[in-house]
Design a protein around this motif. Sequence first.
Motif, PDB file in Angstrom:
ATOM      1  N   ILE A   9       1.015  -1.147  -0.049  1.00 43.79           N
ATOM      2  CA  ILE A   9       0.071   0.097   0.002  1.00 43.79           C
ATOM      3  C   ILE A   9       0.950   1.192  -0.011  1.00 43.79           C
ATOM      4  N   ALA A  11       1.710   4.625   0.839  1.00 45.90           N
ATOM      5  CA  ALA A  11       1.367   5.911   1.461  1.00 45.90           C
ATOM      6  C   ALA A  11       2.232   6.824   1.925  1.00 45.90           C
ATOM      7  N   ALA A  24      -4.378   8.034   4.517  1.00 43.62           N
ATOM      8  CA  ALA A  24      -4.914   6.668   4.877  1.00 43.62           C
ATOM      9  C   ALA A  24      -5.546   6.291   6.155  1.00 43.62           C
ATOM     10  N   ILE A  34      -7.735   3.270   5.252  1.00 43.80           N
ATOM     11  CA  ILE A  34      -6.846   1.802   5.209  1.00 43.80           C
ATOM     12  C   ILE A  34      -7.764   0.569   5.585  1.00 43.80           C
ATOM     13  N   GLY A 101      -2.631   4.344  -1.134  1.00 41.69           N
ATOM     14  CA  GLY A 101      -3.308   4.271   0.420  1.00 41.69           C
ATOM     15  C   GLY A 101      -4.572   5.180   0.560  1.00 41.69           C
ATOM     16  N   ASP A 102      -5.032   5.950  -0.419  1.00 43.35           N
ATOM     17  CA  ASP A 102      -6.268   6.773  -0.364  1.00 43.35           C
ATOM     18  C   ASP A 102      -7.258   6.248  -1.124  1.00 43.35           C
ATOM     19  N   ASN A 185     -10.017   8.195  -5.366  1.00 47.22           N
ATOM     20  CA  ASN A 185      -9.081   8.367  -4.225  1.00 47.22           C
ATOM     21  C   ASN A 185      -9.388   9.854  -3.408  1.00 47.22           C
TER      22      ASN A 185
END
Length: 212
Positions: A9, A11, A24, A34, A101-102, A185
């Motif tokens: 992931i 981030a 996240a 997340i 991560g978003d 996102n």
Amino acid sequence: MIPLFPAVILAGGQARRMGGADKALMPLGGARVIDHLLSGLRGQVGAIAINANGDPARWAGLGLPVLPDPVPGFPGPMAGVLAALDWAHAQGADRVVTVAGDTPFLPRDFVARLGAAKATAAVAETVEPDGTVRLHPVCGMWPVSLTVDLRVALAGGERRMRALCDQAGAVPVRFDAAQPPPFFNINTAQDLARAEAVLTVSGQPIIDPPGP
């Protein structure tokens, strides 16, 4: 049984439009961004790690390895992909999946669809309501053999994910529009509010955050 690919992931960004906060870890639907992402990702992949910079303690509750960028200066998601490749190589894998991560609404067939592309590198693609085709290069699958070339590209100042896609010969894999929207996102507070509204409208269940 076919072994599951590892996933990372990404981030590691500075999230300037969110005041530098970890996107996240923002609250969403009774959990965090997340948590929704992990709910969609687990079961599709094998081992999971997170690429993040700064104090790794803030991610401790996830129980995941934390991989900082392997190059200095916050060069962007390409550095996160390189961290993912290095880690996947240490796992003995020949490919690795990366996701932003978003992106809380990851499709449940994301990895299967990328793997079905029969290419060593593949990235997600969607079509906007107005017909615009949009590539999501952070959400992709990459061969570990790309590591040396990517490291050289970063050292030479390359920062564009599309350039990485070209270098890897990444095949775009199209995902249909859905609700919640795939690969949506969160970059701003307005995006976070929209994600909350999408969860409310879709009736998607609340995800309890994992314990420490």
